[in-house]
Design a protein around this motif. Sequence first.
Motif, PDB file in Angstrom:
ATOM      1  N   ILE A 116       0.819  -1.211   0.000  1.00 22.84           N
ATOM      2  CA  ILE A 116       0.000   0.000   0.000  1.00 22.84           C
ATOM      3  C   ILE A 116       0.857   1.267   0.000  1.00 22.84           C
ATOM      4  O   ILE A 116       0.557   2.255  -0.652  1.00 22.84           O
ATOM      5  CB  ILE A 116      -0.902   0.023   1.263  1.00 22.84           C
ATOM      6  N   GLN A 117       1.917   1.219   0.781  1.00 24.40           N
ATOM      7  CA  GLN A 117       2.731   2.428   0.930  1.00 24.40           C
ATOM      8  C   GLN A 117       3.627   2.675  -0.276  1.00 24.40           C
ATOM      9  O   GLN A 117       4.391   3.640  -0.275  1.00 24.40           O
ATOM     10  CB  GLN A 117       3.591   2.300   2.180  1.00 24.40           C
ATOM     11  N   GLY A 118       3.549   1.844  -1.301  1.00 31.63           N
ATOM     12  CA  GLY A 118       4.358   2.060  -2.493  1.00 31.63           C
ATOM     13  C   GLY A 118       5.381   0.953  -2.678  1.00 31.63           C
ATOM     14  O   GLY A 118       5.427  -0.008  -1.902  1.00 31.63           O
ATOM     15  N   THR A 119       6.174   1.104  -3.710  1.00 28.93           N
ATOM     16  CA  THR A 119       7.133   0.057  -4.023  1.00 28.93           C
ATOM     17  C   THR A 119       8.389   0.199  -3.160  1.00 28.93           C
ATOM     18  O   THR A 119       8.651   1.260  -2.590  1.00 28.93           O
ATOM     19  CB  THR A 119       7.557   0.140  -5.492  1.00 28.93           C
ATOM     20  N   VAL A 120       9.144  -0.882  -3.087  1.00 32.18           N
ATOM     21  CA  VAL A 120      10.423  -0.841  -2.382  1.00 32.18           C
ATOM     22  C   VAL A 120      11.346   0.161  -3.076  1.00 32.18           C
ATOM     23  O   VAL A 120      12.064   0.922  -2.437  1.00 32.18           O
ATOM     24  CB  VAL A 120      11.061  -2.247  -2.356  1.00 32.18           C
ATOM     25  N   LYS A 121      11.256   0.185  -4.389  1.00 39.40           N
ATOM     26  CA  LYS A 121      12.112   1.092  -5.167  1.00 39.40           C
ATOM     27  C   LYS A 121      11.892   2.551  -4.767  1.00 39.40           C
ATOM     28  O   LYS A 121      12.836   3.306  -4.572  1.00 39.40           O
ATOM     29  CB  LYS A 121      11.807   0.892  -6.654  1.00 39.40           C
ATOM     30  N   GLN A 122      10.633   2.933  -4.593  1.00 36.55           N
ATOM     31  CA  GLN A 122      10.327   4.300  -4.149  1.00 36.55           C
ATOM     32  C   GLN A 122      10.952   4.585  -2.795  1.00 36.55           C
ATOM     33  O   GLN A 122      11.533   5.637  -2.571  1.00 36.55           O
ATOM     34  CB  GLN A 122       8.808   4.490  -4.007  1.00 36.55           C
ATOM     35  N   ARG A 123      10.806   3.598  -1.902  1.00 35.80           N
ATOM     36  CA  ARG A 123      11.299   3.782  -0.548  1.00 35.80           C
ATOM     37  C   ARG A 123      12.812   3.945  -0.517  1.00 35.80           C
ATOM     38  O   ARG A 123      13.352   4.558   0.390  1.00 35.80           O
ATOM     39  CB  ARG A 123      10.944   2.555   0.291  1.00 35.80           C
ATOM     40  N   MET A 124      13.481   3.362  -1.495  1.00 38.40           N
ATOM     41  CA  MET A 124      14.940   3.407  -1.477  1.00 38.40           C
ATOM     42  C   MET A 124      15.477   4.742  -1.983  1.00 38.40           C
ATOM     43  O   MET A 124      16.671   5.012  -1.893  1.00 38.40           O
ATOM     44  CB  MET A 124      15.506   2.253  -2.293  1.00 38.40           C
ATOM     45  N   ARG A 125      14.607   5.585  -2.522  1.00 38.03           N
ATOM     46  CA  ARG A 125      14.963   6.956  -2.871  1.00 38.03           C
ATOM     47  C   ARG A 125      16.243   7.046  -3.696  1.00 38.03           C
ATOM     48  O   ARG A 125      17.139   7.829  -3.409  1.00 38.03           O
ATOM     49  CB  ARG A 125      15.086   7.790  -1.592  1.00 38.03           C
ATOM     50  N   GLY A 126      16.328   6.195  -4.712  1.00 37.02           N
ATOM     51  CA  GLY A 126      17.463   6.267  -5.638  1.00 37.02           C
ATOM     52  C   GLY A 126      18.710   5.518  -5.186  1.00 37.02           C
ATOM     53  O   GLY A 126      19.710   5.478  -5.895  1.00 37.02           O
ATOM     54  N   MET A 127      18.668   4.931  -3.997  1.00 42.18           N
ATOM     55  CA  MET A 127      19.838   4.226  -3.481  1.00 42.18           C
ATOM     56  C   MET A 127      19.852   2.772  -3.978  1.00 42.18           C
ATOM     57  O   MET A 127      18.800   2.185  -4.224  1.00 42.18           O
ATOM     58  CB  MET A 127      19.828   4.257  -1.958  1.00 42.18           C
ATOM     59  N   HIS A 128      21.045   2.227  -4.105  1.00 42.13           N
ATOM     60  CA  HIS A 128      21.172   0.854  -4.618  1.00 42.13           C
ATOM     61  C   HIS A 128      21.822  -0.114  -3.636  1.00 42.13           C
ATOM     62  O   HIS A 128      21.823  -1.315  -3.864  1.00 42.13           O
ATOM     63  CB  HIS A 128      21.946   0.857  -5.928  1.00 42.13           C
ATOM     64  N   ALA A 129      22.419   0.419  -2.601  1.00 51.09           N
ATOM     65  CA  ALA A 129      22.983  -0.451  -1.567  1.00 51.09           C
ATOM     66  C   ALA A 129      22.573   0.121  -0.220  1.00 51.09           C
ATOM     67  O   ALA A 129      22.773   1.309   0.043  1.00 51.09           O
ATOM     68  CB  ALA A 129      24.497  -0.502  -1.677  1.00 51.09           C
TER      69      ALA A 129
END
Lengths: 284, 303
Positions: free
Chosen positions: A171-184
């Motif tokens: 509901i709160q969005g994708t994991v990708k959104q939550r990572m705010r551009g970070m990859h590690a």
Amino acid sequence: MHHISTFLLLSFALQYVIGYGGGLLAKDRVSVECVLDTGATVAITTQSTTKVYKQQKVAPIAVSASGSGNGASSKAEEPPWCGQTMYCTISTGALLALVPDPVTCFKAANYRQVQEFRVAAGGSLVLCDWLTSGRMERGEVWDFERFESHNAIYVDDSLVVLDPLVLQDGIQGTVKQRMRGMHAVGMAVFIGPQVADMVAQLLAREHARRQRFSAVRQAGSAAAAMGVGCTGGKIMSSVSPLPGHGAVLRFAAEQTEDAYALLQEALEPLEDILGASPYSNDYY
Amino acid sequence: MTAGIDAEADGTPSVGNEPAAARAVWSVQWLTWQLCDSALPTGGFAHSNGLEASVAAGAVSAADPHFLAQFLKSCLANAVALQVPMLRAVWDTGAGGSEGLLKAWLQADALANAVITSHVARRASAAQGCALLRLACEALLCTGAHGDALTEFRKQLRLSQSANLSVQARPVAPSSLQQHSGAAAKSSGENLLVVWVWGHLAPAFGFVCLSAGIDAAAASRMFLYTVARDVLSAANRLSLIGPMQGARLLADISGYVDLLLLENASTAECIGLPLEQQVAQVDPVLELLQASHEQLYSRLFNS
């Protein structure tokens, strides 16, 4: 693959956890139990990132609801995730450094990790736990089904750190959104007398990082908690003291190499104890 | 805090034509409003939940209100996954009878301290929780069996706080802090006798709602309302949005909160699991941003 190994480690050892084929397929389970006797020093690491492949299609979810107890259905009920469990006991005067490469979950992977550390008073622990976004060059960025990592650290039988990370689109969005551009993304925990100087160093460095908020706001999108790593990618980190016990370092980076560099710098003082600095090239 | 209801049993004369039951309901309502009010002196206004640090990090900017809405959603999602289970654990145990309430509360409180690993968030949670409990005692008048649990909890809290002051520099202490080791050694003996109590907000909120007669579904939403309220009030003061936009966001977010709670409740694994397996950290970058608050050279907020 169900793999269980028990080590009884008495003095200094460098231990690699090696899996077949360099990764975990669906339903692979690796279980490691580790007992450090008084005065033992152990570093546990990996030779490369832990790759987690996609989970199998799970059709028979309905079976578990029906609950019929024959052999075929109980096999079908086995949860689809693959994962690792690690139980470590660290005696007084012992030091465990669990310094693996990151976990990389491929598209549709389902990974579950449970790590429990029982540290006796006077025992020491360095725990790194981190993950990367996936096979970035294939466009797989935070594209896994589910990632779970539960770390529990008990000192003298009381729970001092519980880090139950659960990442899944919702509901709160994708994991990708939550990572705010970070990859590690990951964290490191430092506990005990043998790492007291490292903790002091980390906290002193953190203290020196106070930034000028006003200057940042004038610069518009410039990042304050963020720095720039040697690859030119953004990197963020923060250190929190644990009352009476140690510190927690959290970090996130655009480039995996920058996260390696950050960990290497933070863990450098371990060289005196281990003879090599974790995450540095001479370590491998 | 059941004072309103008890007063009826004590034979308080009825007012006008309003039946006693209705007045009991209104008295619970009254407390509900008070607990949600930003004027309740628990210090909520002093906390931005990491918003100030996120602005500094460029993760939220005034230019695009979408980022603020996203930030608010992240805060609420983390609160649902991490804090609400602790609130519920205390409420549920207490609703089943006051027996075991104190124990469940102490456990949830210790868990909160272990699971909130960012020192900034941990301090914010403990400060607001302690303030709320003080209010519960001195202003909202908790009584009865719940009152006993509150009295005992606060007694342990005071013991911990005084012990903590002298122990703070203890095992972490590297060479630079050695001068305190004398005091630390002295207190490490009494340390064994102290049940460590921190007074974290989520379990305390669960307790206060329980003893106010507020049901669990409302209690969870009230808690989340205060999270949203404080983030938006901070956004206002950081000049990210105006008061009107803030009010609209706060009004709009309730449906999202319902969906979050529903999603979390339907994560069937949670049911029947011990509390430490119900809590989850779902936004590690947010936690990092919150923990980086003290890196700010100048700051308006405590967290």
